[in-house]
Design an enzyme around this catalytic site. Structure first.
Site, short mmCIF file in Angstrom:
data_model
loop_
_atom_site.label_atom_id
_atom_site.label_comp_id
_atom_site.label_asym_id
_atom_site.label_seq_id
_atom_site.Cartn_x
_atom_site.Cartn_y
_atom_site.Cartn_z
N HIS A 188 -16.29 -2.96 7.81
CA HIS A 188 -14.90 -2.89 8.29
C HIS A 188 -14.26 -4.28 8.35
CE1 HIS A 188 -16.37 0.99 10.44
NE2 HIS A 188 -16.16 1.19 9.16
N HIS A 240 -10.08 6.64 6.33
CA HIS A 240 -11.20 5.75 6.66
C HIS A 240 -12.13 5.58 5.46
CE1 HIS A 240 -13.88 3.35 9.03
NE2 HIS A 240 -14.86 4.00 8.42
N ASP A 276 -13.28 2.06 3.86
CA ASP A 276 -14.64 1.69 3.48
C ASP A 276 -14.69 1.19 2.04
OD1 ASP A 276 -15.92 2.23 5.90
OD2 ASP A 276 -16.48 4.28 5.34
N HIS A 333 -20.37 4.45 0.56
CA HIS A 333 -20.73 3.04 0.38
C HIS A 333 -21.62 2.82 -0.84
CE1 HIS A 333 -18.87 1.75 4.07
NE2 HIS A 333 -19.61 2.55 4.81
#
EC number: 3.5.1.108
Length: 305
Positions: free
Chosen positions: A79, A238, A242, A265
């Site tokens: 973040h 969100h 990421d 990720h």
């Protein structure tokens, strides 16, 4: 020329570690041109540096880590890395007196405020961008992510969560990136998790900092946070946050169009590594003046004031 950016002064904040639940002190320091993004653990003697590098990234169940050749790691970098990408910070040293960056509220917004509080300084050295020249795509089962050439930075992200709290119309988000758009539309979107997963992890001594203060928490039917969501589509926003952090692990803003379906990720990092490994697919570019620079990377009015 379009110049590299760092901070004007040192800033410090405290927060809680997602893994340990303990207080962490975070210090952000200006750095000279061509330093890059350096994460540093000062709880070790001597301190250990972790340059942001796509090849050093490890994805764990809870977060993104950077791991060095001695298997020493620093956790929960994603973040803060997104905030650096959002504001185009090229050179910075990030110190923590712990094995992890504090989770703050589970979004990038506290880091954006901290960086703006420090002020952004321009260095007398050309800022390098990675420009995508050829389409690169990676897949994992039905999940995929790709970059295509584009004179700017666009993102188009789709999730597929079968959950009553996530309406089908809120599973896709697309935007043309800019620092202002990142701050307004993306930076405040929080990470999310299932109550049952958090309870299970905490019973095993993990995720001790996990709480309603640093995540959207859901059960099988609804969002459990008293204040609800910050955006109707906060979940997919969100995931885009990421991705912005993951793709900045090369230390440069990328000029290209990013599209992803159910990526996370690990797949974002796989795409970044695939791009960098294919020399003909990208090039470094610099810009002499604002007129040449894609709109995506113009400094927001608040930053260089």
């Amino acid at each position: 020329m379009i110049k590299q950016r760092t901070l004007k002064c040192i800033v410090q904040a405290t927060g809680v570690g997602l893994h340990t639940g303990k207080k962490v002190t975070l210090t952000l320091r200006p750095a000279p041109a061509n330093t890059g993004v350096i994460y540093r653990r000062t709880d070790l003697n001597p301190p250990v540096d972790f340059p942001a590098d796509a090849k050093s990234v490890r994805d764990t169940m809870l977060c993104t880590c950077l791991v060095n050749e001695h298997d020493v790691r620093i956790s929960t970098v994603e973040h803060l890395n997104a905030a650096l990408a959002g504001l185009g910070i090229d050179n910075i040293v990030i110190e923590v007196n712990a094995p992890e960056i504090p989770i703050m509220d589970g979004s990038a917004a506290p880091f954006v405020y901290l960086l703006l509080d420090a002020g952004i300084d321009e260095l007398n050295c050309a800022k390098k961008f990675v420009r995508i020249k050829e389409t690169v795509r990676v897949e994992d089962g039905d999940k995929w992510a790709e970059f295509k050439p584009y004179n700017g930075f666009s993102l188009d992200f789709t999730i597929d969560f079968n959950h009553p709290a996530i309406d089908s119309s809120n599973q896709r988000y697309a935007m043309n990136f800019s620092a202002d758009a990142f701050m307004r539309q993306i930076s405040r979107a929080r990470t999310f998790g299932f109550m049952r997963d958090i309870e299970y992890l905490q019973s095993r001594g993990l995720c001790l900092g996990g709480s309603f203060d640093c995540a959207i928490v859901v059960d099988d039917y609804r969002v459990l946070n008293e204040d609800g969501l910050r955006f109707e589509d906060e979940f997919v926003r969100h995931k885009m946050l990421d991705a912005i952090g993951d793709l900045f692990m090369c230390g440069h803003n990328i000029i290209g169009a990013f599209t992803a379906y159910k990526s996370g990720h690990a797949l974002n990092n796989k795409l970044l590594q695939a791009v960098l490994a294919k020399q003909e697919a990208w090039e470094y570019v610099t810009f002499q003046d604002d007129a040449e620079l894609p709109l995506a990377f113009k400094a927001p009015s608040a930053v260089l004031a």
